[in-house]
Design an enzyme around this catalytic site. Structure first.
Site, PDB file in Angstrom:
ATOM      1  N   ASP A 148      43.211  40.526  29.912  1.00 48.50           N
ATOM      2  CA  ASP A 148      41.983  39.793  29.615  1.00 48.50           C
ATOM      3  C   ASP A 148      41.015  40.752  28.909  1.00 48.50           C
ATOM      4  OD1 ASP A 148      40.415  37.116  30.824  1.00 48.50           O
ATOM      5  OD2 ASP A 148      39.071  38.820  30.452  1.00 48.50           O
ATOM      6  N   HIS A 164      37.345  38.764  38.347  1.00 42.23           N
ATOM      7  CA  HIS A 164      36.021  39.369  38.603  1.00 42.23           C
ATOM      8  C   HIS A 164      35.578  39.209  40.057  1.00 42.23           C
ATOM      9  CE1 HIS A 164      35.460  40.177  34.410  1.00 42.23           C
ATOM     10  NE2 HIS A 164      35.446  38.901  34.058  1.00 42.23           N
TER      11      HIS A 164
HETATM   12 ZN   LIG Z   1      37.704  37.413  30.286  1.00 38.73          ZN
END
Ligand SMILES: [Zn+2]
Length: 347
Positions: free
Chosen positions: A165, A128
């Site tokens: 993910d 992220h």
């Molecule tokens: Zn994650």
């Protein structure tokens, strides 16, 4: 890093356990402890363990802006909140440099042939983190830094990054959005954090088509992921012909994960990992490196990492569970992605 002859390299460092985002935080030190405890028995000739060296500032700045790295540096040795769910403790900067360093050492080892396959067992996670900000438990984008290093210093030309993910890797997407030499493919649950990752985000300029998002509905499990891999991921990677495969290995799509809302089992992760190893064997001389991202149920995380390490060391994965969703629903999800990407790929 010591010279390693074994086929599968596992990289980790106890200092990464010291990163502490605060009480009650899901990305807690116990995650890495659980993984290491589970893998303690993996000491045979198939596996080598090594400690990473911290990433250099130069390597970090291939992905992150200098002013962002400066800002993090001012927090070294302190406790601070960076956004609503990302925080640093006194040891976090050291852990972050080691996490990126582990990803770099993993690709260095597989490209140099010192290891056939590698898994960087790290925290904080990375996918992220954007060029100038921390996000979603992530400080530095470990996998993007490793990919940039592989191109700048190791002679790799075409790199595929696969991200399974449960969350979309917005930072990794951003890092290579206009880049035709780094293919980013993400499977993620649609409608959750960070909100990016729609099928329409396909890359920009020369990179158009080289960003493949596969948003999935809640509850998809082994069989559904298997279908998505077979219909989208495999043909796209086959056409791209990477010389290195990198994997953002997050295990928060496990059925026991408290955040993900998906239904993958450890056998399912093993099966995905086997597919990725086959792709690496077919195109990249076997060169594949996994980097740990999320996964917040300790047992599920440890078992899933172990299932992947078993596959990396050439053990056959147990059979994944068959699809529990209607074939039509799965086909519809796949068709949505294919209808956008048929312009670029043989899907
Ligand atoms: Zn994650």
């Amino acid at each position: 890093m010591r010279r390693m002859a074994g086929p599968t390299l596992l990289l980790t460092h106890e200092a990464m356990i010291e990163h502490d985002p605060g009480p009650g935080h899901p990305e807690r030190p116990e995650r890495l402890q659980a993984v290491l405890k589970r893998l303690k028995s993996f000491q045979d000739a198939d596996v080598c363990w090594a400690q990473p060296t911290p990433a250099s500032r130069e390597a970090i700045e291939r992905v992150h802006r200098p002013h962002y790295v400066d800002q993090l540096e001012t927090l070294r040795g302190r406790r601070a909140a960076l956004d609503i769910d990302t925080a640093v403790s006194p040891a976090s900067l050291q852990a972050a440099y080691l996490a990126s360093g582990a990803a770099i050492d993993a690709v260095t080892a597989v490209v140099a042939g010192r290891a056939r396959r590698a898994f960087a067992l790290v925290r904080p996670p990375g996918h992220h983190a954007e060029s100038d900000r921390a996000m979603g438990f992530c400080l530095f984008n470990n996998i993007a830094i490793a990919a940039a290093h592989a191109r700048a210093s190791l002679g790799c030309r075409r790199i595929a990054i696969i991200d399974f993910d449960v969350h979309h890797g917005n930072g990794t997407q951003q890092a290579f959005y206009a880049d035709a030499d780094v293919l980013y493919i993400s499977t993620h649950r649609w409608g959750i954090y960070p909100g990016t990752g729609s099928t329409r985000e396909i890359g920009a300029a020369k990179g158009q088509g080289f960003n493949v998002n596969v948003p999935l509905p809640e509850g998809f499990g082994d069989g559904e992921y298997n279908a998505v891999f077979g219909s989208i991921l495999v043909p796209v990677v086959d056409a791209f012909e990477p010389d290195l495969l990198l994997v953002s290995a997050g295990f928060d799509s496990h059925r026991d994960d408290p955040l993900g809302g998906m239904a993958v089992t450890e056998a399912g992760f093993g099966s995905m990992c086997a597919t990725l190893c086959q792709l690496a064997d077919r195109h990249a001389g076997g060169r594949i490196a996994l980097v740990l991202e999320g996964g917040y149920d300790l047992q599920a995380l440890a078992a899933s990492v172990a299932a992947c390490v078993d596959v990396l060391r050439a053990q056959k994965p147990p059979a994944p569970r068959p699809s529990s969703h209607a074939a039509g629903e799965v086909a519809e999800v796949i068709e949505k992605v294919c209808s956008v990407h048929r312009l670029y790929w043989p899907v």
